[in-house]
Scaffold this active site. Sequence first.
Site, PDB file in Angstrom:
ATOM      1  N   ARG A 111       4.984 -15.880  38.167  1.00 29.36           N
ATOM      2  CA  ARG A 111       5.912 -16.931  37.722  1.00 29.36           C
ATOM      3  C   ARG A 111       5.805 -18.182  38.603  1.00 29.36           C
ATOM      4  O   ARG A 111       6.825 -18.807  38.918  1.00 29.36           O
ATOM      5  CB  ARG A 111       7.369 -16.446  37.727  1.00 29.36           C
ATOM      6  CG  ARG A 111       7.644 -15.294  36.794  1.00 29.36           C
ATOM      7  CD  ARG A 111       8.126 -15.796  35.449  1.00 29.36           C
ATOM      8  NE  ARG A 111       8.238 -14.703  34.504  1.00 29.36           N
ATOM      9  CZ  ARG A 111       9.387 -14.162  34.122  1.00 29.36           C
ATOM     10  NH1 ARG A 111      10.509 -14.610  34.588  1.00 29.36           N
ATOM     11  NH2 ARG A 111       9.385 -13.189  33.251  1.00 29.36           N
ATOM     12  N   ARG A 113      11.254 -22.110  37.082  1.00 29.90           N
ATOM     13  CA  ARG A 113      12.495 -22.821  37.387  1.00 29.90           C
ATOM     14  C   ARG A 113      12.717 -23.216  38.841  1.00 29.90           C
ATOM     15  O   ARG A 113      13.546 -24.063  39.122  1.00 29.90           O
ATOM     16  CB  ARG A 113      13.694 -21.991  36.898  1.00 29.90           C
ATOM     17  CG  ARG A 113      13.876 -22.082  35.402  1.00 29.90           C
ATOM     18  CD  ARG A 113      14.876 -21.072  34.923  1.00 29.90           C
ATOM     19  NE  ARG A 113      14.424 -19.728  35.278  1.00 29.90           N
ATOM     20  CZ  ARG A 113      14.979 -18.610  34.833  1.00 29.90           C
ATOM     21  NH1 ARG A 113      16.026 -18.680  34.053  1.00 29.90           N
ATOM     22  NH2 ARG A 113      14.515 -17.436  35.185  1.00 29.90           N
ATOM     23  N   ARG A 123      11.313 -29.058  31.119  1.00 29.59           N
ATOM     24  CA  ARG A 123      12.032 -28.153  30.217  1.00 29.59           C
ATOM     25  C   ARG A 123      13.236 -28.860  29.600  1.00 29.59           C
ATOM     26  O   ARG A 123      13.516 -28.707  28.418  1.00 29.59           O
ATOM     27  CB  ARG A 123      12.486 -26.925  30.981  1.00 29.59           C
ATOM     28  CG  ARG A 123      13.093 -25.840  30.106  1.00 29.59           C
ATOM     29  CD  ARG A 123      13.489 -24.701  31.024  1.00 29.59           C
ATOM     30  NE  ARG A 123      14.099 -23.580  30.381  1.00 29.59           N
ATOM     31  CZ  ARG A 123      15.324 -23.553  29.878  1.00 29.59           C
ATOM     32  NH1 ARG A 123      16.054 -24.642  29.872  1.00 29.59           N
ATOM     33  NH2 ARG A 123      15.793 -22.450  29.353  1.00 29.59           N
ATOM     34  N   ASP A 163       4.540 -16.429  27.433  1.00 27.69           N
ATOM     35  CA  ASP A 163       5.431 -15.290  27.649  1.00 27.69           C
ATOM     36  C   ASP A 163       4.846 -14.055  26.991  1.00 27.69           C
ATOM     37  O   ASP A 163       4.039 -14.166  26.065  1.00 27.69           O
ATOM     38  CB  ASP A 163       6.824 -15.569  27.061  1.00 27.69           C
ATOM     39  CG  ASP A 163       7.853 -14.656  27.707  1.00 27.69           C
ATOM     40  OD1 ASP A 163       8.285 -14.950  28.832  1.00 27.69           O
ATOM     41  OD2 ASP A 163       8.179 -13.624  27.107  1.00 27.69           O
ATOM     42  N   TYR A 178      11.587  -4.264  24.381  1.00 31.93           N
ATOM     43  CA  TYR A 178      12.298  -5.482  23.963  1.00 31.93           C
ATOM     44  C   TYR A 178      12.530  -5.496  22.453  1.00 31.93           C
ATOM     45  O   TYR A 178      13.575  -5.927  21.975  1.00 31.93           O
ATOM     46  CB  TYR A 178      11.512  -6.739  24.373  1.00 31.93           C
ATOM     47  CG  TYR A 178      11.616  -7.039  25.855  1.00 31.93           C
ATOM     48  CD1 TYR A 178      12.736  -7.670  26.379  1.00 31.93           C
ATOM     49  CD2 TYR A 178      10.603  -6.682  26.735  1.00 31.93           C
ATOM     50  CE1 TYR A 178      12.847  -7.938  27.734  1.00 31.93           C
ATOM     51  CE2 TYR A 178      10.692  -6.940  28.097  1.00 31.93           C
ATOM     52  CZ  TYR A 178      11.824  -7.562  28.593  1.00 31.93           C
ATOM     53  OH  TYR A 178      11.938  -7.819  29.928  1.00 31.93           O
TER      54      TYR A 178
END
Length: 358
Positions: free
Chosen positions: A27, A31, A40, A77, A154
């Site tokens: 990652r 963020r 974003r 992703d 998921y």
Amino acid sequence: MNRLKNDCYLRALLKQPIDYTPIWIMRQAGRYLPEYRTTRSISGSFLSLCKSPELSSEITLQPLRRFPLDAAILFSDILTIPDAMGLGLYFKSGEGPKFSNPISCIADIKKIGVPDPEHELQYVMNAIRQTCKELKNALPLIGFSGSPWTLATYMVEGGTSKKFTKIKKMMYREPIATHLLLNKLANSIIEYLNAQIKAGVHSVIIFDTWGGILTTNDYESFSLAYMKKIINNLIHENNGTRIPITLFTKNSGIWLEKIAETGCDSIALDWTIPISDAKYRVGRKVALQGNMDPSILYAKPERIREEVETILKNFGYTNSGGHVFNLGHGIHSDVEPESVRIFIETVHKISPKYHRST
Ligand code: CP3
């Protein structure tokens, strides 16, 4: 394929001699970087970033402009495949990923097909082609996918889960249906990763984030067997260059020997196992990646340096690569970019002494 200016990451995975230990960070685009948060907020949502090849490529490059990382990882992703299968992926702020049409019965499983990577997932392939163009052969680009088991969790839970009640109920009550789902996912992942390789990625990772919630027997039949099938069906070379494959199963310390038997080139470790134990158990069969606790990046610089030295020392001296430095899971979103710089610079500064042959 043109030669890469920095191929240390690929050489480490293929157990070839290198001068220092390469590093990338799970990652690494995300963020914790203010430039990511700006891009974003302009684009509106995480998914719109993934679906725009220009923005995906821009975000892939953001951490490389700041830090001397040894690999780029495609900004995307693992949930792109279920989205392309029609499950309707969306992100709810603070709650992570969600599906508007989760899988709940065998009829749902029978309905889903194998997405065409150059059609429903063409935006991912375009992002790879765009990123390769921008990278100008400076660094390798890593492609990735989720494992069949992790994607199934998921798709059946409808999002992130703590107890995994629905997928475990399906696995134990409807094993044939569950295997049908895992097989469709494995076939989709084979097509998807092979298309990523043809589009230009230099190495691939399969993220099995949730394999570690299974019993040993179930891990072998519901997760590992499908990752093995994928490995057996991937393109192992592109234009004469070998494409190393890495498997990451979080919480898989007890299964390393079994994972090493799959034919993967490298195993990514979480932080719970000393890398010296992992190395002792897999020998020279596969390379290792990892494995600093992401929370160490909250510590003061001296503590970060000390942990880097411990991991390098635990892996030990090598005259034929075999270690890629990384965190044991994704970087936390509230880490200071300055701590990341210290981390990367420390790996580069102190690792050469573990590689010198004189
Ligand atoms: O490593 C990289 O820089 C590449 C980008 C990448 C993302 N997701 C971007 C992302 C990669 C390799 C992934 C893989 C992924 N996605 C995994 C496997 C690895 C792991 O972390 O175990 C999983 C399980 C997912 C599913 C997923 N996507 C979750 C659980 C979340 C929410 C995470 C969170 O902290 O809120 C996402 C969203 C996501 N994927 C973000 C990023 C940068 C955050 C999006 C945002 O809010 O801006």
